[in-house]
Design an enzyme around this catalytic site. Structure first.
Site, PDB file in Angstrom:
ATOM      1  N   ASP A  84       0.978  -1.237  -0.025  1.00 48.86           N
ATOM      2  CA  ASP A  84      -0.119  -0.051   0.030  1.00 48.86           C
ATOM      3  C   ASP A  84       0.779   1.358  -0.131  1.00 48.86           C
ATOM      4  O   ASP A  84       1.607   1.407   1.165  1.00 48.86           O
ATOM      5  CB  ASP A  84      -0.986   0.069   1.389  1.00 48.86           C
ATOM      6  CG  ASP A  84      -1.433   1.098   1.493  1.00 48.86           C
ATOM      7  OD1 ASP A  84      -1.674   2.163   0.497  1.00 48.86           O
ATOM      8  OD2 ASP A  84      -2.050   1.462   2.613  1.00 48.86           O
ATOM      9  N   ASP A 108      -4.053   4.014   2.957  1.00 48.18           N
ATOM     10  CA  ASP A 108      -5.198   3.627   3.234  1.00 48.18           C
ATOM     11  C   ASP A 108      -5.470   2.433   3.519  1.00 48.18           C
ATOM     12  O   ASP A 108      -6.724   1.954   3.918  1.00 48.18           O
ATOM     13  CB  ASP A 108      -6.272   4.124   2.194  1.00 48.18           C
ATOM     14  CG  ASP A 108      -5.838   3.187   0.848  1.00 48.18           C
ATOM     15  OD1 ASP A 108      -5.031   2.454   0.910  1.00 48.18           O
ATOM     16  OD2 ASP A 108      -6.511   3.372  -0.251  1.00 48.18           O
ATOM     17  N   ASP A 164      -2.009  -1.160  -3.546  1.00 47.82           N
ATOM     18  CA  ASP A 164      -2.504  -0.487  -4.748  1.00 47.82           C
ATOM     19  C   ASP A 164      -1.307  -0.595  -5.970  1.00 47.82           C
ATOM     20  O   ASP A 164      -0.297  -1.113  -5.570  1.00 47.82           O
ATOM     21  CB  ASP A 164      -2.752   1.171  -4.386  1.00 47.82           C
ATOM     22  CG  ASP A 164      -1.580   1.620  -3.498  1.00 47.82           C
ATOM     23  OD1 ASP A 164      -0.326   1.384  -3.683  1.00 47.82           O
ATOM     24  OD2 ASP A 164      -2.061   2.403  -2.612  1.00 47.82           O
ATOM     25  N   ASP A 190     -11.529 -15.227 -14.860  1.00 49.75           N
ATOM     26  CA  ASP A 190     -12.348 -15.467 -13.803  1.00 49.75           C
ATOM     27  C   ASP A 190     -13.356 -16.638 -14.085  1.00 49.75           C
ATOM     28  O   ASP A 190     -13.992 -16.358 -15.090  1.00 49.75           O
ATOM     29  CB  ASP A 190     -12.866 -14.366 -13.074  1.00 49.75           C
ATOM     30  CG  ASP A 190     -13.334 -14.780 -11.754  1.00 49.75           C
ATOM     31  OD1 ASP A 190     -12.520 -15.197 -10.889  1.00 49.75           O
ATOM     32  OD2 ASP A 190     -14.367 -14.393 -11.439  1.00 49.75           O
ATOM     33  N   GLU A 231      -9.586 -20.087 -15.121  1.00 51.37           N
ATOM     34  CA  GLU A 231      -9.713 -20.527 -14.031  1.00 51.37           C
ATOM     35  C   GLU A 231     -10.889 -21.552 -14.088  1.00 51.37           C
ATOM     36  O   GLU A 231     -12.052 -21.245 -14.187  1.00 51.37           O
ATOM     37  CB  GLU A 231     -10.237 -19.418 -12.820  1.00 51.37           C
ATOM     38  CG  GLU A 231     -10.419 -19.877 -11.520  1.00 51.37           C
ATOM     39  CD  GLU A 231     -11.302 -19.218 -10.536  1.00 51.37           C
ATOM     40  OE1 GLU A 231     -11.385 -19.613  -9.334  1.00 51.37           O
ATOM     41  OE2 GLU A 231     -12.308 -18.413 -11.344  1.00 51.37           O
TER      42      GLU A 231
HETATM   43  C1  GLC Z   1     -13.121 -16.643  -8.731  1.00 48.51           C
HETATM   44  C2  GLC Z   1     -12.303 -15.763  -8.087  1.00 48.51           C
HETATM   45  C3  GLC Z   1     -12.712 -15.549  -6.649  1.00 48.51           C
HETATM   46  C4  GLC Z   1     -14.162 -14.888  -6.879  1.00 48.51           C
HETATM   47  C5  GLC Z   1     -15.033 -15.745  -7.786  1.00 48.51           C
HETATM   48  C6  GLC Z   1     -16.177 -14.839  -8.296  1.00 48.51           C
HETATM   49  O1  GLC Z   1     -13.264 -17.968  -8.234  1.00 48.51           O
HETATM   50  O2  GLC Z   1     -10.904 -16.488  -8.032  1.00 48.51           O
HETATM   51  O3  GLC Z   1     -11.712 -14.580  -5.842  1.00 48.51           O
HETATM   52  O4  GLC Z   1     -14.702 -14.551  -5.533  1.00 48.51           O
HETATM   53  O5  GLC Z   1     -14.407 -16.112  -8.881  1.00 48.51           O
HETATM   54  O6  GLC Z   1     -15.852 -13.898  -9.088  1.00 48.51           O
END
Ligand code: GLC
Length: 509
Positions: free
Chosen positions: A21, A25, A29, A194, A250
């Site tokens: 950071d 805050d 970042d 994601d 993912e």
């Molecule tokens: C994926 C991300 C996770 C998030 C989810 C919803 O699994 O890695 O952190 O909460 O998607 O976007």
């Protein structure tokens, strides 16, 4: 033959909120990351993956995006992003950014318009009276449907603040192709996608079998065949840019075979191999994951931890009397992972041997899983505690002195700070640096596959050219196979025996 950079890259995941950071805050970042690039270059990784830093109300730590083309003021500005990418490239580090296509934030202008009754088709709205349209459950707990004041229901596979897009609407396709180009034009080297097995839902939205939440088997929610067409189109965009741009998905599935469908030659370049992370500390389990992976994946990946799972130091030590066993195993697992063909994804803080923080006070917890389960599930905050960089007390160099980090750091982390470990040759940080250096030294020199060598049942011995990797998952020391010297050990390896919970790389002429 020159292989693309991502094929054998070591990628370091930065959970942006918890890395560094600069603004004071209490939240990490982009300028904070920029200031720590020398540390990452010195660590010896090839690329960084940044978790979402886009405009977001932070209902799910930024995985609820309100503007896909801007930086949230919490994390900096677009100019900060450009400066970060430029500096990272100067340090020889590639940059991968997260893209969240399954859902947006409920504050996204499209969803706000939908709530006003405009263009609802870009999300999944249904009329179904007083009961939700089907039995689908949110991954974060509770029903996957929320009713709007005018009586319709909308779908959210995660929090209610994360409405799912309707990928059957062409405007959604066009929007994401444009978002990809926006970041590619700014110089990113790749994307982490994601929930890549989400996006499409079965026509008619039929009820899901009870097991569905575990992403197993045939499902109306996950892994619909239509999703592959999306990645074919994305691949065309990536391929139209110079410089080997890539995407990793993912994808949670129960078989390497299914995973392989996402990385067909005209789809994604890689997908996370979560089977490796899910395997218990067992030579038999590891051997099976390795064999299945190498049989089905042409571009294998390996991952032990990320921002969604319990840190592997803690996982491997679960229920054991000796508190140092988890770390010993975690170090051994790293050597195994780095010796395997393919690329490896590290999660920030694993190079410091950080454990999961299990005793966060309830009022500090922010993961929606905690609140949505009525506090019965701890959620993922325990692996997201801001990193300890230096000093004797909170915020341990994570933020300017006097700043309270967004999650409290344990006092024991004084001994684990990067500064404390940097000059200690026996530290986990020094071990990671040596291991990554040794891996770089072997780059391009090892064959693609591996050969298993005979070993005790509780041990793994495999050979790739001049490198033999040995891992002892058992309780007794095992004799080492023939070699001329030990390149690196996860713990001291003396004589001809490999102690339990230890791995080593042997040079074998
Ligand atoms: C994926 C991300 C996770 C998030 C989810 C919803 O699994 O890695 O952190 O909460 O998607 O976007």
């Amino acid at each position: 033959m020159k292989i693309p950079w991502w094929r054998d890259a070591v990628v370091y995941e930065i959970y942006v909120r918890s890395f560094a950071d600069a603004s004071g805050d209490g939240v990490g970042d982009l300028p904070g990351i920029r200031g720590r690039l020398p540390y990452l270059a010195d660590l010896g990784v090839d690329a960084i993956w940044l978790t979402p830093f886009y405009r977001s109300p932070m209902a799910d730590g930024g995985y609820d995006v309100a503007d896909y083309r801007d930086v949230d003021p919490l994390f900096g500005t677009l100019a900060d992003f450009d400066a970060l990418v430029a500096d990272a490239h100067t340090h020889g580090l590639r940059v991968i950014v997260d893209i969240v296509p399954n859902h947006s934030s409920s504050e996204h202008p499209w969803f706000r318009a939908a709530l006003r009754g405009e263009n609802r088709d870009r999300y999944v709205f249904r009329d179904s009276g007083d009961l939700p349209p089907n039995n689908w459950q949110s991954t974060f707990g509770g029903p996957a449907w929320t009713r709007t004041p005018d009586g319709q229901w909308y779908l959210h596979l995660f929090a209610p603040e994360q409405p799912d897009f309707n990928w059957r609407d062409p405007r959604v396709h066009a929007e994401f192709l444009d978002v990809l180009r926006f970041w590619l034009d700014r110089g990113v080297d790749g994307f982490r996608i994601d929930v890549a097995m989400g996006l499409y839902k079965a026509e008619g939205l039929p009820d899901a079998p009870a097991t569905d939440q575990a992403f197993k088997g045939e499902s109306p929610i996950w892994g619909r065949p239509e999703v592959h067409e999306v990645y074919r189109r994305w691949r065309e965009v990536l391929d139209s840019y110079p410089g080997e741009r890539m995407a990793i998905g993912e994808v949670w599935t129960d078989s390497a075979e299914d995973l392989a469908r996402y990385v067909r030659p005209d789809e994604l370049h890689q997908s996370f191999n979560f089977a490796w992370l899910e395997a218990p500390w067992s030579a038999t389990a590891f051997r099976k994951v390795i064999d299945d992976t190498l049989a089905d994946m042409t571009a294998p990946t390996w991952v032990l931890s990320n921002h969604d799972v319990v840190r592997h130091v803690t996982r491997y030590g679960e229920g054991l009397p000796n508190s140092t066993t988890g770390l010993a195993r975690a170090r051994a697992a790293l050597l195994a992972m780095l010796a395997l063909p393919g690329s490896a994804y590290l999660y920030q803080g694993e190079e410091l041997g950080l454990p999961e923080v299990r005793d966060l006070p309830a009022e500090a917890r922010q993961d929606p899983i905690f609140a949505r389960s009525g506090g019965t599930l701890p959620g993922r905050d325990g692996c997201r505690v801001p990193l300890p960089w230096s000093g004797q007390e909170q915020p341990y160099g994570f933020a300017p002195e006097g700043t309270a980090p967004w999650l409290p750091q344990p006092v024991e982390w004084t001994a684990l700070s990067a500064e404390r470990q940097a000059d200690d040759p026996g530290s986990t940080l020094s071990f990671y640096r040596q291991a990554l250096r040794a891996r770089r030294g072997l780059r391009g020199a090892l064959p693609d596959g591996l050969t298993w060598l005979e070993s005790e049942e509780d041990a793994l011995f495999f050979r790739r050219g001049a490198l033999t990797c040995v891992v002892n998952c058992g309780v007794e020391a095992v004799p080492l196979p023939p070699h001329d010297h030990v390149v690196i050990g996860s713990a001291p390896v003396e004589g001809h025996l490999l102690p339990p919970d230890t791995a080593a790389w042997l040079h074998t002429p």
